[in-house]
Write a protein that holds these residues in place. Sequence first.
Motif, PDB file in Angstrom:
ATOM      1  N   ASP A   1       0.822  -1.214   0.000  1.00 23.53           N
ATOM      2  CA  ASP A   1       0.000   0.000   0.000  1.00 23.53           C
ATOM      3  C   ASP A   1       0.854   1.261   0.000  1.00 23.53           C
ATOM      4  O   ASP A   1       0.342   2.366  -0.224  1.00 23.53           O
ATOM      5  N   CYS A   2       2.139   1.098   0.258  1.00 22.38           N
ATOM      6  CA  CYS A   2       3.077   2.221   0.170  1.00 22.38           C
ATOM      7  C   CYS A   2       4.061   1.873  -0.953  1.00 22.38           C
ATOM      8  O   CYS A   2       5.083   1.218  -0.719  1.00 22.38           O
ATOM      9  N   LYS A   3       3.737   2.274  -2.166  1.00 17.34           N
ATOM     10  CA  LYS A   3       4.481   1.836  -3.346  1.00 17.34           C
ATOM     11  C   LYS A   3       5.968   2.171  -3.260  1.00 17.34           C
ATOM     12  O   LYS A   3       6.826   1.356  -3.629  1.00 17.34           O
ATOM     13  N   GLU A   4       6.283   3.359  -2.786  1.00 20.42           N
ATOM     14  CA  GLU A   4       7.686   3.769  -2.737  1.00 20.42           C
ATOM     15  C   GLU A   4       8.493   2.858  -1.819  1.00 20.42           C
ATOM     16  O   GLU A   4       9.613   2.454  -2.157  1.00 20.42           O
ATOM     17  N   LEU A   5       7.932   2.499  -0.683  1.00 15.91           N
ATOM     18  CA  LEU A   5       8.616   1.595   0.243  1.00 15.91           C
ATOM     19  C   LEU A   5       8.688   0.194  -0.338  1.00 15.91           C
ATOM     20  O   LEU A   5       9.731  -0.474  -0.267  1.00 15.91           O
ATOM     21  N   SER A   6       7.594  -0.267  -0.919  1.00 15.26           N
ATOM     22  CA  SER A   6       7.576  -1.596  -1.530  1.00 15.26           C
ATOM     23  C   SER A   6       8.629  -1.709  -2.625  1.00 15.26           C
ATOM     24  O   SER A   6       9.327  -2.730  -2.741  1.00 15.26           O
ATOM     25  N   ASP A   7       8.790  -0.661  -3.417  1.00 11.65           N
ATOM     26  CA  ASP A   7       9.789  -0.663  -4.490  1.00 11.65           C
ATOM     27  C   ASP A   7      11.214  -0.711  -3.922  1.00 11.65           C
ATOM     28  O   ASP A   7      12.101  -1.349  -4.489  1.00 11.65           O
ATOM     29  N   LYS A   8      11.430  -0.033  -2.809  1.00 16.76           N
ATOM     30  CA  LYS A   8      12.759  -0.043  -2.186  1.00 16.76           C
ATOM     31  C   LYS A   8      13.109  -1.442  -1.672  1.00 16.76           C
ATOM     32  O   LYS A   8      14.263  -1.862  -1.720  1.00 16.76           O
ATOM     33  N   ILE A   9      12.099  -2.157  -1.195  1.00 18.13           N
ATOM     34  CA  ILE A   9      12.327  -3.529  -0.739  1.00 18.13           C
ATOM     35  C   ILE A   9      12.563  -4.447  -1.939  1.00 18.13           C
ATOM     36  O   ILE A   9      13.448  -5.302  -1.916  1.00 18.13           O
ATOM     37  N   LYS A  10      11.788  -4.253  -2.997  1.00 21.40           N
ATOM     38  CA  LYS A  10      11.957  -5.068  -4.204  1.00 21.40           C
ATOM     39  C   LYS A  10      13.345  -4.894  -4.810  1.00 21.40           C
ATOM     40  O   LYS A  10      13.939  -5.842  -5.320  1.00 21.40           O
TER      41      LYS A  10
ATOM     42  N   GLU B   1      15.050   1.011   9.411  1.00 25.30           N
ATOM     43  CA  GLU B   1      14.901   1.941   8.296  1.00 25.30           C
ATOM     44  C   GLU B   1      13.528   1.777   7.623  1.00 25.30           C
ATOM     45  O   GLU B   1      12.902   2.765   7.217  1.00 25.30           O
ATOM     46  N   ILE B   2      13.069   0.541   7.511  1.00 23.01           N
ATOM     47  CA  ILE B   2      11.751   0.285   6.923  1.00 23.01           C
ATOM     48  C   ILE B   2      10.661   0.940   7.762  1.00 23.01           C
ATOM     49  O   ILE B   2       9.765   1.613   7.243  1.00 23.01           O
ATOM     50  N   ALA B   3      10.752   0.748   9.079  1.00 20.20           N
ATOM     51  CA  ALA B   3       9.759   1.347   9.974  1.00 20.20           C
ATOM     52  C   ALA B   3       9.809   2.871   9.907  1.00 20.20           C
ATOM     53  O   ALA B   3       8.770   3.544   9.870  1.00 20.20           O
ATOM     54  N   GLY B   4      11.027   3.413   9.872  1.00 21.85           N
ATOM     55  CA  GLY B   4      11.176   4.865   9.808  1.00 21.85           C
ATOM     56  C   GLY B   4      10.644   5.450   8.515  1.00 21.85           C
ATOM     57  O   GLY B   4       9.982   6.496   8.514  1.00 21.85           O
TER      58      GLY B   4
END
Length: 218
Positions: free
Chosen positions: A188-197, A208-211
Amino acid sequence: MRKYFTIILLIFLVDFSYSQFGATKYVEAEIIFKNGDVLNGFARAFNFDLEFKDSDKKNRRTINFMDIKSVNFTVYDNKKKNDKHNIFVESLCLEGDTGDKTNYVLAELIVKNDKVKIYGVYFPSGGGFSMGPGVGGQISMVNFKGNLNLNRYSDYYCFFNNETTPKLIYEYSSFKTFRIMASECFKDCKELSDKIKSKEFTKDHIFEIAGFYNDNCR
């Protein structure tokens, strides 16, 4: 050939997790129940229960995770008891029947922000790789000793905002990678999901993910 090697490896890991758990000793524990009662003595985790003995290490009893609010374990690094760790874990109810004890895990709060809380379940899972809910609800006291870092967790769960049911971020026993599972959890947070991908954020970047979620997502 690779298929057979994978099967053999999985069998070895199951045996290893059981042997690790089998070596677990009773350790000091303060158990706080959901009804407010407090119990002090010695405990160890097995499947979805705590095996408990009183302060004299007698009168063994079994306590379900589902009846527990939290547990404070005290683990010593040596026989002189001059170096100890206090590990505070909470009982989390996963999705499903609240009356089913297999839907509960014991987990430690790793990080808490305004929008997200992330919990870790200790590695390895003492009940083996059952591939079902609560597989990580076991604790190996062996891993309470030594360096305490993010690698001591097998599974990760999170609460978004004011939600009361945790979402699975990653499960060690899954055939899916952290990248796949975590990016799905935070989709649901595309920018964060993309950083993980893209592996900019990995399992080593829980803080860092939580922040990032707290500062940039819903």
